[in-house]
Motif scaffolding. Structure first.
Motif, PDB file in Angstrom:
ATOM      1  N   THR A 178      -4.536  13.856   3.935  1.00 24.67           N
ATOM      2  CA  THR A 178      -3.367  14.710   4.179  1.00 24.67           C
ATOM      3  C   THR A 178      -2.626  14.306   5.448  1.00 24.67           C
ATOM      4  OG1 THR A 178      -4.659  16.372   5.363  1.00 24.67           O
ATOM      5  CG2 THR A 178      -4.412  16.659   2.976  1.00 24.67           C
ATOM      6  N   LYS A 179      -3.285  13.573   6.349  1.00 18.89           N
ATOM      7  CA  LYS A 179      -2.630  13.100   7.571  1.00 18.89           C
ATOM      8  C   LYS A 179      -2.316  11.610   7.501  1.00 18.89           C
ATOM      9  CE  LYS A 179      -4.255  14.670  11.492  1.00 18.89           C
ATOM     10  NZ  LYS A 179      -5.243  14.974  12.544  1.00 18.89           N
ATOM     11  N   SER A 180      -2.522  11.013   6.334  1.00 16.79           N
ATOM     12  CA  SER A 180      -2.320   9.576   6.157  1.00 16.79           C
ATOM     13  C   SER A 180      -1.027   9.319   5.403  1.00 16.79           C
ATOM     14  CB  SER A 180      -3.500   8.965   5.396  1.00 16.79           C
ATOM     15  OG  SER A 180      -4.698   9.176   6.112  1.00 16.79           O
ATOM     16  N   ILE A 181      -0.262   8.347   5.885  1.00 20.62           N
ATOM     17  CA  ILE A 181       1.050   8.074   5.303  1.00 20.62           C
ATOM     18  C   ILE A 181       1.204   6.575   5.064  1.00 20.62           C
ATOM     19  CG2 ILE A 181       3.546   8.229   5.687  1.00 20.62           C
ATOM     20  CD1 ILE A 181       2.849  10.696   7.458  1.00 20.62           C
ATOM     21  N   LEU A 182       1.619   6.243   3.871  1.00 23.91           N
ATOM     22  CA  LEU A 182       1.921   4.861   3.514  1.00 23.91           C
ATOM     23  C   LEU A 182       3.427   4.693   3.579  1.00 23.91           C
ATOM     24  CD1 LEU A 182       1.035   2.079   2.351  1.00 23.91           C
ATOM     25  CD2 LEU A 182       1.394   3.083   0.078  1.00 23.91           C
ATOM     26  N   ILE A 183       3.892   3.833   4.475  1.00 27.67           N
ATOM     27  CA  ILE A 183       5.326   3.561   4.614  1.00 27.67           C
ATOM     28  C   ILE A 183       5.601   2.245   3.902  1.00 27.67           C
ATOM     29  CG2 ILE A 183       7.237   3.214   6.217  1.00 27.67           C
ATOM     30  CD1 ILE A 183       5.426   4.583   8.360  1.00 27.67           C
ATOM     31  N   VAL A 184       6.482   2.296   2.904  1.00 23.41           N
ATOM     32  CA  VAL A 184       6.801   1.109   2.116  1.00 23.41           C
ATOM     33  C   VAL A 184       8.296   0.833   2.167  1.00 23.41           C
ATOM     34  CG1 VAL A 184       4.855   1.432   0.532  1.00 23.41           C
ATOM     35  CG2 VAL A 184       7.068   2.432  -0.027  1.00 23.41           C
ATOM     36  N   LYS A 185       8.652  -0.394   1.882  1.00 19.23           N
ATOM     37  CA  LYS A 185      10.070  -0.735   1.728  1.00 19.23           C
ATOM     38  C   LYS A 185      10.581  -0.028   0.480  1.00 19.23           C
ATOM     39  CE  LYS A 185       9.618  -5.216   3.935  1.00 19.23           C
ATOM     40  NZ  LYS A 185       9.641  -6.669   3.754  1.00 19.23           N
ATOM     41  N   PRO A 186      11.851   0.381   0.489  1.00 20.64           N
ATOM     42  CA  PRO A 186      12.389   1.113  -0.673  1.00 20.64           C
ATOM     43  C   PRO A 186      12.141   0.424  -2.011  1.00 20.64           C
ATOM     44  CG  PRO A 186      13.948   1.224   1.130  1.00 20.64           C
ATOM     45  CD  PRO A 186      12.847   0.266   1.564  1.00 20.64           C
ATOM     46  N   GLU A 187      12.237  -0.892  -2.032  1.00 25.74           N
ATOM     47  CA  GLU A 187      12.054  -1.610  -3.300  1.00 25.74           C
ATOM     48  C   GLU A 187      10.599  -1.612  -3.786  1.00 25.74           C
ATOM     49  OE1 GLU A 187      12.371  -4.860  -0.051  1.00 25.74           O
ATOM     50  OE2 GLU A 187      13.290  -2.930  -0.471  1.00 25.74           O
ATOM     51  N   HIS A 188       9.653  -1.194  -2.921  1.00 26.47           N
ATOM     52  CA  HIS A 188       8.235  -1.148  -3.303  1.00 26.47           C
ATOM     53  C   HIS A 188       7.706   0.279  -3.458  1.00 26.47           C
ATOM     54  CE1 HIS A 188       8.090  -5.416  -2.720  1.00 26.47           C
ATOM     55  NE2 HIS A 188       8.388  -5.317  -1.444  1.00 26.47           N
ATOM     56  N   TYR A 189       8.619   1.239  -3.421  1.00 28.76           N
ATOM     57  CA  TYR A 189       8.214   2.643  -3.463  1.00 28.76           C
ATOM     58  C   TYR A 189       7.434   2.991  -4.735  1.00 28.76           C
ATOM     59  CZ  TYR A 189       8.531   7.726  -3.301  1.00 28.76           C
ATOM     60  OH  TYR A 189       8.226   9.059  -3.301  1.00 28.76           O
TER      61      TYR A 189
END
Length: 124
Positions: free
Chosen positions: A61-72
């Motif tokens: 719940t405190k973990s976030i995966l930040i991806v490039k828009p094209e890899h969402y």
């Protein structure tokens, strides 16, 4: 704090770059990884499985995966059952911000606005 550092260094060695192709860094009890989404999923699963043996438990719940828009879509598919939040915009991380230029701009504007309000409260 020192115990987290010792434990995380052991865990980081176990999750070496050769095994997961994920570059990682730890600060206090925060573990951060960067790499291809499929490799990050392997890394996440490895941390989740092996972390508890040294006293480190993940908190999806405190973990976030930040991806490039094209890899969402790929990120959403690979992490759908993990509990990890997937974003293509960005997130604050250890006092900084990671993400799209628009997300960074909005973050900075909000911070500056807060500071202006706080300075305005100071006696002149």
């Amino acid at each position: 704090m020192a115990m987290y550092a010792i434990g995380l260094s052991v865990l980081q060695e176990e999750i070496s770059y050769e095994k997961t192709q994920v570059k990682q860094v730890a600060y206090a009890d925060d573990l951060t990884g960067a790499g291809k989404i499929s490799e990050l999923r392997k890394w996440w699963d490895f941390v989740k499985k092996n972390g508890p043996t040294i006293g480190y438990t993940t908190n999806a719940t405190k973990s976030i995966l930040i991806v490039k828009p094209e890899h969402y879509e790929i990120g959403m598919r690979l992490f759908r059952d993990s509990g990890v939040t997937v974003t293509k915009n960005g997130q604050r991380h250890l006092g900084a911000v990671v993400g799209t230029p628009e997300f960074k701009q909005k973050y900075v504007e909000e911070k500056v606005s807060e500071w202006v309000k706080e300075v305005g409260v100071l006696p002149t």
